[in-house]
Design a protein around this motif. Sequence first.
Motif, PDB file in Angstrom:
ATOM      1  N   THR A 188       1.028  -1.413   0.166  1.00  0.00           N
ATOM      2  CA  THR A 188      -0.294   0.206   0.151  1.00  0.00           C
ATOM      3  C   THR A 188       0.387   1.727  -0.177  1.00  0.00           C
ATOM      4  O   THR A 188       0.723   2.093  -0.814  1.00  0.00           O
ATOM      5  CB  THR A 188      -0.639  -0.362   0.992  1.00  0.00           C
ATOM      6  OG1 THR A 188      -1.319  -1.274   1.253  1.00  0.00           O
ATOM      7  CG2 THR A 188      -1.735   1.024   0.901  1.00  0.00           C
ATOM      8  N   ILE A 189       2.192   1.361   0.784  1.00  0.00           N
ATOM      9  CA  ILE A 189       2.760   1.948   0.639  1.00  0.00           C
ATOM     10  C   ILE A 189       3.220   2.826  -0.093  1.00  0.00           C
ATOM     11  O   ILE A 189       3.316   4.160  -0.943  1.00  0.00           O
ATOM     12  CB  ILE A 189       3.719   2.054   1.841  1.00  0.00           C
ATOM     13  CG1 ILE A 189       3.112   2.135   2.839  1.00  0.00           C
ATOM     14  CG2 ILE A 189       4.634   3.314   1.754  1.00  0.00           C
ATOM     15  CD1 ILE A 189       3.766   1.942   4.431  1.00  0.00           C
ATOM     16  N   PRO A 190       3.916   2.327  -1.724  1.00  0.00           N
ATOM     17  CA  PRO A 190       4.348   2.537  -2.652  1.00  0.00           C
ATOM     18  C   PRO A 190       3.560   3.123  -3.514  1.00  0.00           C
ATOM     19  O   PRO A 190       3.580   3.856  -3.689  1.00  0.00           O
ATOM     20  CB  PRO A 190       5.236   1.339  -3.244  1.00  0.00           C
ATOM     21  CG  PRO A 190       5.491   0.155  -1.773  1.00  0.00           C
ATOM     22  CD  PRO A 190       4.156   0.333  -1.140  1.00  0.00           C
TER      23      PRO A 190
ATOM     24  N   SER B  31       3.044   6.938  -4.898  1.00  0.00           N
ATOM     25  CA  SER B  31       3.287   6.872  -6.664  1.00  0.00           C
ATOM     26  C   SER B  31       1.683   6.932  -7.196  1.00  0.00           C
ATOM     27  O   SER B  31       1.406   8.122  -7.552  1.00  0.00           O
ATOM     28  CB  SER B  31       2.925   6.198  -7.612  1.00  0.00           C
ATOM     29  OG  SER B  31       1.236   5.524  -6.991  1.00  0.00           O
ATOM     30  N   ARG B  32       0.873   7.739  -5.687  1.00  0.00           N
ATOM     31  CA  ARG B  32      -0.789   8.752  -6.291  1.00  0.00           C
ATOM     32  C   ARG B  32      -0.979  10.085  -6.601  1.00  0.00           C
ATOM     33  O   ARG B  32      -0.399  10.375  -5.850  1.00  0.00           O
ATOM     34  CB  ARG B  32      -2.140   8.350  -5.324  1.00  0.00           C
ATOM     35  CG  ARG B  32      -1.896   7.298  -5.478  1.00  0.00           C
ATOM     36  CD  ARG B  32      -3.930   6.426  -4.150  1.00  0.00           C
ATOM     37  NE  ARG B  32      -4.726   7.319  -4.170  1.00  0.00           N
ATOM     38  CZ  ARG B  32      -5.553   7.411  -3.643  1.00  0.00           C
ATOM     39  NH1 ARG B  32      -5.767   6.490  -2.145  1.00  0.00           N
ATOM     40  NH2 ARG B  32      -6.671   8.931  -3.784  1.00  0.00           N
ATOM     41  N   ALA B  33      -0.636  10.962  -7.741  1.00  0.00           N
ATOM     42  CA  ALA B  33      -0.684  12.067  -7.601  1.00  0.00           C
ATOM     43  C   ALA B  33      -1.746  13.165  -8.011  1.00  0.00           C
ATOM     44  O   ALA B  33      -2.123  14.306  -7.918  1.00  0.00           O
ATOM     45  CB  ALA B  33      -0.647  11.930  -9.629  1.00  0.00           C
TER      46      ALA B  33
ATOM     47  N   LYS C 148      -1.116  14.498   2.331  1.00  0.00           N
ATOM     48  CA  LYS C 148      -2.095  13.423   2.202  1.00  0.00           C
ATOM     49  C   LYS C 148      -1.127  11.465   2.361  1.00  0.00           C
ATOM     50  O   LYS C 148      -2.088  11.111   2.901  1.00  0.00           O
ATOM     51  CB  LYS C 148      -3.382  13.204   1.697  1.00  0.00           C
ATOM     52  CG  LYS C 148      -4.243  14.412   1.147  1.00  0.00           C
ATOM     53  CD  LYS C 148      -5.284  14.789   2.462  1.00  0.00           C
ATOM     54  CE  LYS C 148      -6.323  15.018   3.174  1.00  0.00           C
ATOM     55  NZ  LYS C 148      -7.169  14.867   4.039  1.00  0.00           N
ATOM     56  N   LYS C 149      -0.359  12.012   1.655  1.00  0.00           N
ATOM     57  CA  LYS C 149       0.447  11.041   1.178  1.00  0.00           C
ATOM     58  C   LYS C 149       0.456  10.189   3.126  1.00  0.00           C
ATOM     59  O   LYS C 149       0.273   8.775   3.451  1.00  0.00           O
ATOM     60  CB  LYS C 149       1.496  10.957   0.836  1.00  0.00           C
ATOM     61  CG  LYS C 149       1.079  10.727  -1.301  1.00  0.00           C
ATOM     62  CD  LYS C 149       1.821  11.161  -2.055  1.00  0.00           C
ATOM     63  CE  LYS C 149       1.695  11.347  -3.530  1.00  0.00           C
ATOM     64  NZ  LYS C 149       2.408  11.768  -4.104  1.00  0.00           N
TER      65      LYS C 149
ATOM     66  N   GLU D  59      -1.986   3.753   7.994  1.00  0.00           N
ATOM     67  CA  GLU D  59      -2.283   2.332   7.721  1.00  0.00           C
ATOM     68  C   GLU D  59      -1.127   1.858   8.810  1.00  0.00           C
ATOM     69  O   GLU D  59      -1.225   1.140   9.541  1.00  0.00           O
ATOM     70  CB  GLU D  59      -1.528   2.293   6.135  1.00  0.00           C
ATOM     71  CG  GLU D  59      -2.740   2.295   5.415  1.00  0.00           C
ATOM     72  CD  GLU D  59      -4.158   1.690   5.257  1.00  0.00           C
ATOM     73  OE1 GLU D  59      -3.213   0.366   5.669  1.00  0.00           O
ATOM     74  OE2 GLU D  59      -5.225   1.501   5.163  1.00  0.00           O
ATOM     75  N   GLN D  60       0.304   2.493   8.741  1.00  0.00           N
ATOM     76  CA  GLN D  60       1.099   1.933  10.042  1.00  0.00           C
ATOM     77  C   GLN D  60       0.949   1.810  10.701  1.00  0.00           C
ATOM     78  O   GLN D  60       0.948   0.790  12.022  1.00  0.00           O
ATOM     79  CB  GLN D  60       2.304   2.270  10.059  1.00  0.00           C
ATOM     80  CG  GLN D  60       2.922   2.157   8.613  1.00  0.00           C
ATOM     81  CD  GLN D  60       3.536   3.482   8.917  1.00  0.00           C
ATOM     82  OE1 GLN D  60       4.613   4.159   8.911  1.00  0.00           O
ATOM     83  NE2 GLN D  60       5.068   2.431   7.537  1.00  0.00           N
ATOM     84  N   GLU D  61      -0.140   2.954  12.280  1.00  0.00           N
ATOM     85  CA  GLU D  61      -0.677   2.532  13.213  1.00  0.00           C
ATOM     86  C   GLU D  61      -1.949   1.636  13.922  1.00  0.00           C
ATOM     87  O   GLU D  61      -1.380   0.995  14.339  1.00  0.00           O
ATOM     88  CB  GLU D  61      -1.399   4.196  13.482  1.00  0.00           C
ATOM     89  CG  GLU D  61      -0.301   5.290  14.035  1.00  0.00           C
ATOM     90  CD  GLU D  61      -0.756   6.925  14.058  1.00  0.00           C
ATOM     91  OE1 GLU D  61      -2.154   6.791  14.218  1.00  0.00           O
ATOM     92  OE2 GLU D  61       0.196   7.528  14.832  1.00  0.00           O
TER      93      GLU D  61
END
Length: 207
Positions: free
Chosen positions: A161-163, A167-169, A175-176, A183-185
Amino acid sequence: SEAYEIVVGTIRKELALEATGRPAKSTTSICDKLRRESIRLTQIQDIAGCRLIVADIAHQDAVVQSLVGLFEDHTVIDRRERPSHGYSAVHVIVHCRGKMIEIQVRTALQHLWAELSEKLSDIEGSAIKYGGGDAGVRAFLKLAYHLVATVESAEILVAHTIPHALSRADLTDDKKQELIVNEQERLHSTRRNVFNQLRYLIEQIEG
Protein backbone atom coordinates in the motif's frame (compact mmCIF):
# COMPACT_ATOMS: atom_id res chain seq x y z
CA SER A 1 29.81 -27.89 17.85
CA GLU A 2 32.64 -26.44 15.76
CA ALA A 3 30.41 -25.82 12.74
CA TYR A 4 27.72 -24.35 14.99
CA GLU A 5 30.14 -21.89 16.60
CA ILE A 6 31.44 -20.80 13.20
CA VAL A 7 27.92 -20.07 11.91
CA VAL A 8 26.81 -18.24 15.07
CA GLY A 9 30.07 -16.28 15.18
CA THR A 10 29.74 -15.26 11.53
CA ILE A 11 26.18 -14.02 12.09
CA ARG A 12 27.31 -12.03 15.12
CA LYS A 13 30.31 -10.49 13.34
CA GLU A 14 28.84 -9.76 9.91
CA LEU A 15 25.18 -9.01 10.71
CA ALA A 16 25.47 -7.79 14.31
CA LEU A 17 22.69 -10.19 15.29
CA GLU A 18 22.73 -12.43 18.36
CA ALA A 19 21.47 -15.93 17.61
CA THR A 20 20.14 -18.20 20.32
CA GLY A 21 20.07 -21.97 20.09
CA ARG A 22 21.85 -25.20 20.84
CA PRO A 23 25.00 -26.85 19.49
CA ALA A 24 23.23 -30.24 19.28
CA LYS A 25 19.82 -31.92 19.56
CA SER A 26 19.42 -34.39 22.38
CA THR A 27 19.77 -38.08 21.51
CA THR A 28 16.11 -38.60 22.48
CA SER A 29 14.96 -35.84 20.12
CA ILE A 30 17.02 -37.28 17.28
CA CYS A 31 15.59 -40.77 17.80
CA ASP A 32 12.03 -39.41 17.96
CA LYS A 33 12.52 -37.53 14.70
CA LEU A 34 13.98 -40.59 12.96
CA ARG A 35 10.94 -42.65 13.98
CA ARG A 36 8.42 -39.91 13.18
CA GLU A 37 9.73 -38.97 9.74
CA SER A 38 11.34 -42.25 8.60
CA ILE A 39 14.54 -40.55 7.46
CA ARG A 40 18.23 -41.31 7.81
CA LEU A 41 20.42 -39.66 10.41
CA THR A 42 22.43 -37.93 7.65
CA GLN A 43 19.21 -36.31 6.37
CA ILE A 44 18.40 -34.50 9.62
CA GLN A 45 19.02 -30.80 9.02
CA ASP A 46 18.63 -29.48 12.56
CA ILE A 47 20.92 -31.61 14.71
CA ALA A 48 22.60 -28.28 15.44
CA GLY A 49 20.67 -25.06 15.09
CA CYS A 50 20.18 -21.47 16.15
CA ARG A 51 17.37 -18.95 16.02
CA LEU A 52 16.92 -15.29 15.11
CA ILE A 53 13.80 -13.43 16.29
CA VAL A 54 12.84 -10.38 14.23
CA ALA A 55 10.06 -7.80 14.43
CA ASP A 56 7.92 -8.60 11.40
CA ILE A 57 7.69 -10.11 7.90
CA ALA A 58 9.69 -7.30 6.27
CA HIS A 59 12.57 -7.77 8.71
CA GLN A 60 12.31 -11.54 8.31
CA ASP A 61 12.69 -11.28 4.53
CA ALA A 62 15.64 -8.88 4.93
CA VAL A 63 17.47 -11.13 7.41
CA VAL A 64 16.93 -14.21 5.23
CA GLN A 65 18.41 -12.35 2.25
CA SER A 66 21.39 -11.31 4.38
CA LEU A 67 21.97 -14.92 5.45
CA VAL A 68 21.73 -16.12 1.86
CA GLY A 69 24.39 -13.58 0.90
CA LEU A 70 26.55 -14.48 3.87
CA PHE A 71 26.67 -18.26 3.48
CA GLU A 72 27.43 -19.54 0.00
CA ASP A 73 26.36 -23.16 0.57
CA HIS A 74 22.79 -22.98 1.82
CA THR A 75 19.20 -24.14 1.39
CA VAL A 76 16.14 -22.01 2.21
CA ILE A 77 12.95 -23.64 3.48
CA ASP A 78 10.06 -21.17 3.68
CA ARG A 79 7.55 -22.67 6.10
CA ARG A 80 5.35 -19.59 5.78
CA GLU A 81 4.10 -20.91 2.45
CA ARG A 82 3.25 -24.35 3.86
CA PRO A 83 3.04 -24.14 7.66
CA SER A 84 3.64 -27.39 9.53
CA HIS A 85 0.54 -27.85 11.73
CA GLY A 86 0.60 -24.09 12.38
CA TYR A 87 4.37 -23.74 12.72
CA SER A 88 5.58 -20.92 10.49
CA ALA A 89 9.13 -19.60 9.98
CA VAL A 90 11.93 -19.46 7.44
CA HIS A 91 14.77 -21.95 7.87
CA VAL A 92 18.15 -21.37 6.26
CA ILE A 93 20.20 -24.58 6.26
CA VAL A 94 23.91 -23.77 6.10
CA HIS A 95 26.53 -26.35 5.15
CA CYS A 96 29.67 -25.70 7.19
CA ARG A 97 32.68 -28.01 7.63
CA GLY A 98 30.68 -30.91 6.22
CA LYS A 99 27.83 -30.38 8.72
CA MET A 100 24.35 -28.88 8.38
CA ILE A 101 23.41 -26.03 10.72
CA GLU A 102 19.81 -24.83 10.77
CA ILE A 103 19.13 -21.12 11.24
CA GLN A 104 15.50 -20.46 12.15
CA VAL A 105 14.31 -16.95 11.34
CA ARG A 106 11.03 -16.21 13.11
CA THR A 107 8.95 -13.09 13.58
CA ALA A 108 8.03 -12.24 17.17
CA LEU A 109 4.49 -13.53 16.56
CA GLN A 110 5.69 -16.74 14.92
CA HIS A 111 7.97 -17.26 17.91
CA LEU A 112 5.13 -16.75 20.39
CA TRP A 113 3.00 -19.27 18.51
CA ALA A 114 5.87 -21.78 18.68
CA GLU A 115 6.24 -21.10 22.42
CA LEU A 116 2.51 -21.70 22.89
CA SER A 117 2.80 -24.98 20.98
CA GLU A 118 5.75 -26.06 23.13
CA LYS A 119 3.93 -25.24 26.38
CA LEU A 120 0.89 -27.24 25.28
CA SER A 121 3.08 -30.16 24.17
CA ASP A 122 4.60 -30.26 27.66
CA ILE A 123 1.09 -30.85 29.01
CA GLU A 124 -0.56 -32.85 26.21
CA GLY A 125 2.45 -34.66 24.73
CA SER A 126 4.75 -33.91 21.80
CA ALA A 127 2.24 -35.31 19.27
CA ILE A 128 0.42 -31.96 19.48
CA LYS A 129 3.26 -30.34 17.51
CA TYR A 130 2.91 -32.82 14.66
CA GLY A 131 -0.83 -32.94 14.07
CA GLY A 132 -1.71 -35.51 16.75
CA GLY A 133 -3.09 -35.39 20.26
CA ASP A 134 -6.30 -33.87 21.56
CA ALA A 135 -8.57 -32.43 18.84
CA GLY A 136 -9.59 -29.48 21.01
CA VAL A 137 -5.98 -28.47 21.63
CA ARG A 138 -5.21 -28.79 17.92
CA ALA A 139 -8.17 -26.54 17.10
CA PHE A 140 -6.96 -24.02 19.69
CA LEU A 141 -3.48 -23.91 18.13
CA LYS A 142 -5.03 -23.58 14.67
CA LEU A 143 -7.02 -20.56 15.85
CA ALA A 144 -3.87 -19.00 17.33
CA TYR A 145 -2.06 -19.60 14.03
CA HIS A 146 -4.83 -17.83 12.10
CA LEU A 147 -4.45 -14.79 14.38
CA VAL A 148 -0.75 -14.65 13.50
CA ALA A 149 -1.43 -15.25 9.80
CA THR A 150 -4.00 -12.43 9.72
CA VAL A 151 -1.46 -9.95 11.09
CA GLU A 152 1.24 -11.08 8.69
CA SER A 153 -1.12 -10.83 5.72
CA ALA A 154 -1.85 -7.26 6.80
CA GLU A 155 1.89 -6.56 7.01
CA ILE A 156 2.31 -7.67 3.40
CA LEU A 157 -0.71 -5.59 2.32
CA VAL A 158 0.62 -2.46 4.02
CA ALA A 159 4.04 -3.00 2.43
CA HIS A 160 2.33 -2.85 -0.97
CA THR A 161 0.00 0.00 0.00
CA ILE A 162 2.78 2.43 0.87
CA PRO A 163 4.46 2.50 -2.58
CA HIS A 164 1.01 2.79 -4.17
CA ALA A 165 0.13 5.75 -1.93
CA LEU A 166 3.41 7.49 -2.73
CA SER A 167 2.75 7.13 -6.47
CA ARG A 168 -0.73 8.68 -6.39
CA ALA A 169 -0.77 11.99 -8.24
CA ASP A 170 -4.19 12.96 -6.82
CA LEU A 171 -2.84 13.21 -3.26
CA THR A 172 -0.75 15.95 -1.71
CA ASP A 173 2.42 14.99 0.13
CA ASP A 174 0.66 15.64 3.44
CA LYS A 175 -2.24 13.36 2.49
CA LYS A 176 0.18 10.63 1.42
CA GLN A 177 2.00 10.87 4.73
CA GLU A 178 -1.29 10.81 6.64
CA LEU A 179 -2.45 7.71 4.76
CA ILE A 180 0.82 5.89 5.42
CA VAL A 181 0.86 6.80 9.13
CA ASN A 182 -2.76 5.68 9.57
CA GLU A 183 -2.08 2.32 7.90
CA GLN A 184 1.04 1.75 9.98
CA GLU A 185 -0.67 2.69 13.24
CA ARG A 186 -3.59 0.35 12.47
CA LEU A 187 -1.16 -2.46 11.75
CA HIS A 188 0.91 -1.82 14.88
CA SER A 189 -2.25 -1.84 16.99
CA THR A 190 -3.42 -5.15 15.53
CA ARG A 191 0.03 -6.73 15.94
CA ARG A 192 0.27 -5.53 19.54
CA ASN A 193 -3.18 -6.95 20.38
CA VAL A 194 -2.37 -10.37 18.95
CA PHE A 195 1.05 -10.37 20.66
CA ASN A 196 -0.59 -9.58 24.01
CA GLN A 197 -3.22 -12.27 23.51
CA LEU A 198 -0.60 -14.94 22.78
CA ARG A 199 1.58 -13.81 25.68
CA TYR A 200 -1.45 -13.94 28.00
CA LEU A 201 -2.28 -17.49 26.88
CA ILE A 202 1.28 -18.63 27.51
CA GLU A 203 1.27 -17.07 30.97
CA GLN A 204 -2.02 -18.82 31.78
CA ILE A 205 -0.59 -22.18 30.76
CA GLU A 206 2.52 -21.55 32.83
CA GLY A 207 0.22 -20.98 35.80
